[in-house]
Scaffold this motif. Structure first.
Motif, PDB file in Angstrom:
ATOM      1  N   ARG A  40       0.835  -1.212   0.000  1.00  0.00           N
ATOM      2  CA  ARG A  40       0.000   0.000   0.000  1.00  0.00           C
ATOM      3  C   ARG A  40       0.859   1.246   0.000  1.00  0.00           C
ATOM      4  NH1 ARG A  40      -4.951  -2.309   3.447  1.00  0.00           N
ATOM      5  NH2 ARG A  40      -4.558  -4.414   2.771  1.00  0.00           N
ATOM      6  N   CYS A 165       5.785  -7.871   3.974  1.00  0.00           N
ATOM      7  CA  CYS A 165       4.477  -7.387   3.528  1.00  0.00           C
ATOM      8  C   CYS A 165       3.356  -8.159   4.221  1.00  0.00           C
ATOM      9  CB  CYS A 165       4.271  -7.604   2.024  1.00  0.00           C
ATOM     10  SG  CYS A 165       5.347  -6.693   0.973  1.00  0.00           S
ATOM     11  N   LEU A 166       3.523  -9.480   4.310  1.00  0.00           N
ATOM     12  CA  LEU A 166       2.442 -10.350   4.743  1.00  0.00           C
ATOM     13  C   LEU A 166       2.242 -10.265   6.250  1.00  0.00           C
ATOM     14  CD1 LEU A 166       0.418 -12.611   4.180  1.00  0.00           C
ATOM     15  CD2 LEU A 166       2.287 -14.235   4.191  1.00  0.00           C
ATOM     16  N   ASP A 167       3.321 -10.357   7.011  1.00  0.00           N
ATOM     17  CA  ASP A 167       3.184 -10.378   8.465  1.00  0.00           C
ATOM     18  C   ASP A 167       4.426  -9.766   9.112  1.00  0.00           C
ATOM     19  OD1 ASP A 167       2.540 -10.850  11.046  1.00  0.00           O
ATOM     20  OD2 ASP A 167       2.191 -12.992  10.832  1.00  0.00           O
ATOM     21  N   LEU A 169       4.942  -8.267  11.913  1.00  0.00           N
ATOM     22  CA  LEU A 169       5.165  -8.554  13.329  1.00  0.00           C
ATOM     23  C   LEU A 169       5.819  -9.914  13.511  1.00  0.00           C
ATOM     24  CD1 LEU A 169       4.682  -7.148  15.985  1.00  0.00           C
ATOM     25  CD2 LEU A 169       2.505  -8.340  16.182  1.00  0.00           C
ATOM     26  N   ARG A 172       9.442  -9.656  12.705  1.00  0.00           N
ATOM     27  CA  ARG A 172      10.175  -9.032  13.808  1.00  0.00           C
ATOM     28  C   ARG A 172      10.426 -10.005  14.943  1.00  0.00           C
ATOM     29  NH1 ARG A 172       7.376  -3.517  15.423  1.00  0.00           N
ATOM     30  NH2 ARG A 172       8.792  -3.470  17.176  1.00  0.00           N
TER      31      ARG A 172
ATOM     32  N   ILE B  54       9.540  -7.087  21.505  1.00  0.00           N
ATOM     33  CA  ILE B  54       8.968  -6.065  20.634  1.00  0.00           C
ATOM     34  C   ILE B  54       8.821  -4.754  21.382  1.00  0.00           C
ATOM     35  CG2 ILE B  54       6.810  -5.482  19.433  1.00  0.00           C
ATOM     36  CD1 ILE B  54       6.715  -8.446  18.621  1.00  0.00           C
ATOM     37  N   TYR B  71       5.525 -16.570  18.681  1.00  0.00           N
ATOM     38  CA  TYR B  71       4.675 -15.563  19.318  1.00  0.00           C
ATOM     39  C   TYR B  71       3.419 -15.381  18.479  1.00  0.00           C
ATOM     40  CZ  TYR B  71       3.200 -10.807  20.649  1.00  0.00           C
ATOM     41  OH  TYR B  71       2.485  -9.706  21.028  1.00  0.00           O
ATOM     42  N   PRO B  73       0.407 -13.099  18.396  1.00  0.00           N
ATOM     43  CA  PRO B  73      -0.159 -11.899  19.011  1.00  0.00           C
ATOM     44  C   PRO B  73      -1.684 -11.922  19.031  1.00  0.00           C
ATOM     45  CG  PRO B  73       0.767 -11.394  16.864  1.00  0.00           C
ATOM     46  CD  PRO B  73       1.033 -12.831  17.104  1.00  0.00           C
ATOM     47  N   GLN B  75      -3.808  -9.491  18.168  1.00  0.00           N
ATOM     48  CA  GLN B  75      -4.278  -9.090  16.845  1.00  0.00           C
ATOM     49  C   GLN B  75      -3.117  -9.242  15.907  1.00  0.00           C
ATOM     50  OE1 GLN B  75      -5.556  -5.423  18.234  1.00  0.00           O
ATOM     51  NE2 GLN B  75      -7.733  -5.884  18.066  1.00  0.00           N
ATOM     52  N   GLU B  77      -0.859  -8.988  12.772  1.00  0.00           N
ATOM     53  CA  GLU B  77      -0.764  -7.901  11.797  1.00  0.00           C
ATOM     54  C   GLU B  77      -0.743  -8.448  10.380  1.00  0.00           C
ATOM     55  OE1 GLU B  77       2.380  -5.145  12.580  1.00  0.00           O
ATOM     56  OE2 GLU B  77       1.560  -4.640  14.545  1.00  0.00           O
ATOM     57  N   VAL B  78      -1.237  -9.666  10.208  1.00  0.00           N
ATOM     58  CA  VAL B  78      -1.238 -10.248   8.872  1.00  0.00           C
ATOM     59  C   VAL B  78      -2.165  -9.445   7.973  1.00  0.00           C
ATOM     60  CG1 VAL B  78      -1.796 -12.268   7.520  1.00  0.00           C
ATOM     61  CG2 VAL B  78      -0.784 -12.546   9.755  1.00  0.00           C
ATOM     62  N   ASP B  79      -1.662  -9.101   6.808  1.00  0.00           N
ATOM     63  CA  ASP B  79      -2.464  -8.400   5.820  1.00  0.00           C
ATOM     64  C   ASP B  79      -3.296  -9.435   5.074  1.00  0.00           C
ATOM     65  OD1 ASP B  79      -3.523  -6.947   3.787  1.00  0.00           O
ATOM     66  OD2 ASP B  79      -1.614  -6.292   2.935  1.00  0.00           O
ATOM     67  N   SER B  81      -5.513  -9.166   2.920  1.00  0.00           N
ATOM     68  CA  SER B  81      -5.791  -8.936   1.499  1.00  0.00           C
ATOM     69  C   SER B  81      -4.561  -9.236   0.650  1.00  0.00           C
ATOM     70  CB  SER B  81      -6.227  -7.488   1.283  1.00  0.00           C
ATOM     71  OG  SER B  81      -5.140  -6.632   1.544  1.00  0.00           O
ATOM     72  N   LEU B  89       1.510 -18.629   4.081  1.00  0.00           N
ATOM     73  CA  LEU B  89       1.525 -18.099   5.450  1.00  0.00           C
ATOM     74  C   LEU B  89       2.152 -19.104   6.412  1.00  0.00           C
ATOM     75  CD1 LEU B  89       0.603 -15.892   7.477  1.00  0.00           C
ATOM     76  CD2 LEU B  89      -1.487 -17.201   7.757  1.00  0.00           C
ATOM     77  N   LEU B 129      -5.831 -16.336   1.491  1.00  0.00           N
ATOM     78  CA  LEU B 129      -6.043 -15.980   2.896  1.00  0.00           C
ATOM     79  C   LEU B 129      -7.367 -15.263   3.121  1.00  0.00           C
ATOM     80  CD1 LEU B 129      -2.578 -14.729   4.135  1.00  0.00           C
ATOM     81  CD2 LEU B 129      -3.661 -16.934   4.472  1.00  0.00           C
ATOM     82  N   LEU B 141      -2.508 -19.990  11.902  1.00  0.00           N
ATOM     83  CA  LEU B 141      -1.426 -19.395  12.700  1.00  0.00           C
ATOM     84  C   LEU B 141      -0.850 -20.423  13.678  1.00  0.00           C
ATOM     85  CD1 LEU B 141      -2.752 -15.802  13.445  1.00  0.00           C
ATOM     86  CD2 LEU B 141      -1.135 -16.532  11.716  1.00  0.00           C
ATOM     87  N   ARG B 144       1.486 -22.600  11.819  1.00  0.00           N
ATOM     88  CA  ARG B 144       2.771 -21.944  11.625  1.00  0.00           C
ATOM     89  C   ARG B 144       3.605 -22.035  12.900  1.00  0.00           C
ATOM     90  NH1 ARG B 144       2.916 -15.689  10.133  1.00  0.00           N
ATOM     91  NH2 ARG B 144       2.314 -15.450  12.307  1.00  0.00           N
TER      92      ARG B 144
END
Lengths: 288, 262
Positions: A40, A165-167, A169, A172, B54, B71, B73, B75, B77-79, B81, B89, B129, B141, B144
């Protein structure tokens, strides 16, 4: 038919250089554009293309219409803006769109100031719009180096770029590569814009980056095919634009970008994920 | 079993100078399940972020000894779209093994199929996804996290939007992790679930209210005390001066990872 399509490229050296340059740019700009779009950051390319203006202008004012100083100037200023905006967004609460806007506006204003201070509007037009038909050997060599290093960097850091891009966090939590990869990617964006500005001008070089990527999004739902489709669209637009420019005596930059624009419009309408497919998709459905 | 996986030394984590986790000390053994319980805003997720590295501590230290960390989380932060498939993934879980350039082997592909089967996502390999439901996504998740083969696993409210059947499957998986001598810290709100499956519990209300065997930690009295803490920040609160002098003067207030040799 054969004559009008291939004739110009066989007969004229400047057309050969133009076609080699724009095809090479297609190969490296289009995948960079795909990643910009997926993150984006589609407008970041546009912002960066404005941001490199003072560097290019300074090179132009000091050394005249010579590709090397203009490129180095553009590269340095572009990297400063990209790093500055990236650092502000990484280390403060401000998001990258806002910091990028701030940095590129400062840079653009400086650029306009430099050009108006010593130069005419004709010079400005040259920096802004370039000409693929005037590619000299130095410019072509530069494009070769930039596209080769872009492809190399993309293939080495492919997995990290996708993960970032995908994840972000997740990346990191398992690796420290996220931040360096982000900055490397911004460097690639600047490099490709700089590579394109002799051919297309600072403002239009972003067109070969974003339009094919945006069009490719309508044809597939996977990243690697998307990159290849974007490259194909960019290459086709380059060829079509050059021919259009030759036969109809149009400026080459806008002709190339408008060809890409036409493919984009076509893709939004007729693409596999486009408007028509959405509107007229069959209402039949399976049992499970 | 007796070795320590996590050691908190007077750890304070927070935002804009306000503590969310206040002067936490204690340790977590390698292997076994610990539930982290507390009201909204009691510092559970903040603690997870602190352990994952983090969030930098405001004070104190968190010594983490692990080979690999997984880890999940609250929420992610996987996009959603992003044009990726389920296997794209889940395969990210190979990162710690292969790094940037390693190629997945045939054995990896087999393992991938196995973890997808374990979480009940066989047949979803090539699904994009954005076509997954919330619960299916959560299962991906988990798959993974399985691939990460981690010895310290942080799960932040992993059962949000998950139906009972899936929850049972996932709880079985978590218990298996515990049995395999992995340390699992799991943020949960369902006290009956905690009592049934988690031997250790940490009850948080910015400070630790109780930490120990679940039966002793989750008493009515402790839960009442946990409910009474003041959730909102007090802008006029005085600075928290260290009562007992810190061992290192608080200079190296940083996450310290002691990675064992693999």
């Amino acid at each position: 038919m054969f004559e009008s399509v291939f004739g110009p490229f066989i007969q004229y050296g400047f057309m050969q250089r133009a076609v080699i340059g724009s095809l090479l740019l297609s190969v490296s700009c289009a995948p960079v554009g795909v990643f910009l779009m997926l993150r984006r950051m589609s407008l970041t390319g546009d912002a960066m293309s404005h941001a490199i203006l003072p560097g290019a202008a300074l090179g132009f004012l000091l050394f005249g219409l010579d590709i090397i100083p203009m490129t180095i100037g553009g590269l340095i200023v572009g990297l400063v803006v990209a790093m500055g905006a990236g650092a502000v967004s990484r280390f403060t609460i401000q998001k990258e769109d806002a910091s990028m806007a701030a940095f590129y506006l400062i840079s653009l204003a400086l650029g306009v100031l430099l050009v108006s201070w010593r130069g005419s509007s004709v010079d400005l037009m040259h920096v802004l719009f370039g000409s693929v038909l005037a590619l000299n050997n130095a410019a072509l060599t530069l494009i070769v180096i930039i596209s080769l290093s872009t492809i190399l960097a993309l293939s080495v850091f492919w997995r990290a770029l996708v993960a970032e891009c995908l994840d972000p966090l997740f990346l990191r939590s398992v690796s420290r590569i996220g931040a360096p990869v982000h900055f490397l990617f911004l460097t690639l964006v600047v490099l490709n814009l700089v590579g394109g500005f002799q051919a297309l001008g600072t403002l239009l070089s972003v067109g070969l980056m974003m339009l094919p990527a945006a069009a490719a999004r309508f044809w597939t739902n996977q990243v690697p095919p998307m990159c290849f489709i974007a490259i194909a669209i960019a290459a086709a637009s380059s060829l079509a634009g050059l021919l259009l420019s030759y036969h109809a005596s149009l400026p080459s930059g806008p002709a190339i970008i408008l060809s890409a624009g036409a493919i984009y419009i076509l893709s939004t309408v007729a693409g596999r994920r486009g408007v028509l497919r959405n509107a007229f998709s069959s209402r039949r459905h399976k049992t499970a | 079993m007796s070795e320590l996986c996590l050691e908190f030394e007077n750890l304070t984590l927070g935002y804009s100078g306000h503590p969310a986790v206040h002067h936490l000390s204690g340790s977590v053994a390698c292997g076994g399940l610990t539930a982290v319980v507390g009201a909204n805003g009691s510092g559970k997720s903040t603690l997870m972020k602190g352990i994952a590295g983090i969030l930098k501590p405001l004070g104190g230290r968190c010594k983490a000894r692990y080979r690999r960390l997984a880890y999940l989380p609250q929420q992610s932060e996987v996009d959603r779209s992003f044009p990726a498939r389920v296997i794209d993934l889940v395969s990210l879980g190979f990162w710690q093994r292969h790094g940037l350039l390693g190629r997945p082997t045939a054995a990896d592909r087999e393992e991938l199929a196995t973890v997808l089967e374990t979480v009940g996502l066989t047949g979803f390999e090539k699904r994009p996804l954005d076509s997954l439901s919330g619960g299916q996504f959560q299962r991906a998740l988990f798959a993974r996290a399985m691939l990460q083969n981690a010895d310290l696993i942080l799960l932040d409210e992993p059962f949000n939007a998950v139906d009972t059947r899936t929850m049972k499957d996932l709880v079985a998986l978590i218990k298996q992790w515990g049995a395999e001598d992995r340390a699992v810290l799991c943020v949960l709100h369902d006290h009956s679930l905690v009592r049934e499956h988690f031997p250790q519990t940490m009850l948080l209300a910015r400070e630790v209210i109780a930490w120990g065997p679940t039966k002793e930690a989750l008493t009515a009295e402790n839960l009442l005390r946990a409910r009474q803490f003041q959730e909102a920040w007090d802008e006029k609160a005085p600075w928290c001066e260290p009562g007992p002098p810190k061992a290192d003067g608080g200079i190296s207030a940083d996450i310290e990872k002691v990675r064992a040799h693999v």
